[in-house]
Design an enzyme around this catalytic site. Structure first.
Site, mmCIF file in Angstrom:
data_model
loop_
_atom_site.group_PDB
_atom_site.id
_atom_site.type_symbol
_atom_site.label_atom_id
_atom_site.label_comp_id
_atom_site.label_asym_id
_atom_site.label_seq_id
_atom_site.Cartn_x
_atom_site.Cartn_y
_atom_site.Cartn_z
ATOM 1 N N CYS A 261 90.287 25.527 47.544
ATOM 2 C CA CYS A 261 91.021 24.762 48.210
ATOM 3 C C CYS A 261 91.211 23.552 48.127
ATOM 4 O O CYS A 261 91.582 23.145 46.868
ATOM 5 C CB CYS A 261 90.353 24.885 49.627
ATOM 6 S SG CYS A 261 88.681 24.335 50.029
ATOM 7 N N ARG A 266 86.690 24.295 53.088
ATOM 8 C CA ARG A 266 87.558 25.423 53.653
ATOM 9 C C ARG A 266 87.356 26.733 52.586
ATOM 10 O O ARG A 266 87.554 27.987 53.461
ATOM 11 C CB ARG A 266 88.939 25.238 53.808
ATOM 12 C CG ARG A 266 89.080 24.058 54.964
ATOM 13 C CD ARG A 266 90.641 23.597 54.863
ATOM 14 N NE ARG A 266 90.841 22.776 53.600
ATOM 15 C CZ ARG A 266 92.404 22.317 53.240
ATOM 16 N NH1 ARG A 266 93.383 22.695 53.984
ATOM 17 N NH2 ARG A 266 92.576 21.855 52.233
#
Length: 311
Positions: A261, A266
Site C-alpha cells: 500500500c 492497510r
C-alpha cells in the site's frame, strides 16, 4: 421419564453442544466475534490488546481488560525504518502477559488496520494461531454499545521467548524488484484506493508519509482494502465473497502474493485476510509505495500522469 422429557433433555444438550462448538470455532479461527469476546472477558487465558492510531482513543474508553499498544513506538523501531526488533518485541509481549498458550485478541480503530499490522508482527515472531482479530474492531464494539472501561488493568508479565523471525511473511524491496523483472512468479496486490493506484493522487489527503512519484509498481493489480469489509460495521466479508473478489483480479492462491500500500498498514489488513482467512501464501511489503516510489531509477506505472510539484 416420559418421552417428552427425554426430547427436552436432548434438545437442551444439542443446544449446549452447538453453543460450545460455536465458541470453540470462534477461538480456533483467525477471527473472534464481539459476542464471543464479551463472554470471555474474564478468561485468564485471553489477552485483549488494542492497537489504534488515533491518539487518546484508548484512554477515552476501551474494551475492559485491554492493554494498549502504540503502533508507531511499540511495534516499530523509532529511528530506523523497521519493525520492532526481536528483543523489543519480546519485552512487549512479556509486558502484555502474552505467551504461546494465550489467546490474544487484537482490535483497533480504522477498521483494524493497525491491529492487523500487530497480528503480522506477532506472526513474524512466532505467535500465529493463538492471535486473533476482533471482527469489526472498535467500530462494531461501539455500535453494539458493549461495555467499555477507562482504567488500564495490570496483568502478570509472561516469560515469552521470541522465535526466530519468519522472513517469509515480509517482502523486501529486492523481492518486489525481482517480481517486476519477472525473476519471481509472485503476484503483487496493491490495496490502495483506485486514485492512488492510477497516480491521480500520491496519497490520501492529510497523510504525511509521501513518495515523490505517483502511480504503482509495474505488473501489480489493485483491489482496494475496503472492498473486503462490510462498511456498516467493519466486519470482514464471508470467505466465498472474498475468494471471488480477489480471484477476479488474478489472486487465487495459486502463486505467492505480495501485499502493498503506502506504508504497509492497510496492506497488513489484506495480508491478514489472504493469509489467515483464505490460507494463501502472502508476504506484506511494509516498505510499500513510500519506499518503492522514492527509489531512483525504478520503473513505475503512472496512468494518470500526475507529477510531483514540490507543493
Amino acid at each position: 421419564m416420559s418421552v417428552i422429557s427425554l426430547l427436552r433433555r436432548g434438545a437442551l444438550a444439542l443446544a449446549a453442544g452447538l453453543l460450545a462448538s460455536t465458541a470453540a470455532f470462534a477461538q480456533s479461527g483467525p477471527l473472534v466475534t464481539t459476542e464471543w469476546l464479551e463472554k470471555n472477558l474474564s478468561d485468564p487465558k485471553v489477552r485483549i490488546v488494542e492497537v489504534s492510531v488515533e491518539p487518546g482513543v484508548y484512554e477515552r474508553g476501551h474494551i475492559p481488560g485491554a492493554q494498549n499498544v502504540v503502533w508507531h513506538t511499540d511495534l516499530v523501531e523509532t529511528v530506523s525504518r523497521d519493525i520492532a526488533s526481536p528483543e523489543k518485541f519480546q519485552a512487549l509481549a512479556r509486558k502484555l502477559g502474552v505467551d504461546k498458550d494465550t489467546t490474544v485478541v487484537l482490535y483497533g480503530d480504522s477498521n483494524n488496520w493497525f491491529a492487523a499490522w500487530g497480528a503480522w508482527v506477532f506472526d513474524i515472531y512466532g505467535l500465529r494461531d493463538n492471535v486473533k482479530l476482533l471482527d469489526g474492531g472498535r467500530k462494531k464494539w461501539e455500535l453494539e454499545k458493549r461495555p467499555v472501561a477507562t482504567n488500564p488493568v495490570a496483568v502478570k508479565a509472561s516469560a515469552f521467548t521470541v522465535a526466530e523471525p519468519n522472513r517469509k511473511l515480509r517482502a523486501r524491496l529486492t523481492d518486489v524488484v525481482a517480481t517486476v523483472e519477472k525473476k519471481s512468479d509472485a503476484r503483487i496486490l496493491d490495496i490502495r484506493s483506485p486514485d492512488e493506484f492510477s497516480g491521480k493522487i500520491i496519497a490520501p489527503a492529510g497523510f504525511q508519509e509521501l513518495a515523490l512519484r505517483a502511480g504503482h509498481i509495474p505488473g501489480s493489480v489493485n483491489v482496494a482494502w475496503a472492498r473486503a469489509v462490510n462498511q456498516a460495521d467493519g466486519t470482514i466479508k464471508p470467505v466465498e465473497e472474498l475468494r471471488k473478489l480477489y480471484a477476479e483480479a488474478g489472486i487465487d492462491g495459486s502463486k505467492p502474493v505480495i501485499t502493498t500500500c503506502r506504508i504497509g498498514e492497510r496492506s497488513s489488513h489484506t495480508w491478514f485476510i489472504l493469509s489467515r482467512v483464505l490460507g494463501y501464501q502472502v508476504a506484506n511489503y511494509d516498505g510499500s509505495w513510500t519506499e518503492y516510489g522514492n527509489v531512483v531509477g525504478l520503473p513505475i506505472s503512472n496512468p494518470a500522469g500526475t507529477v510531483w510539484t514540490g507543493k
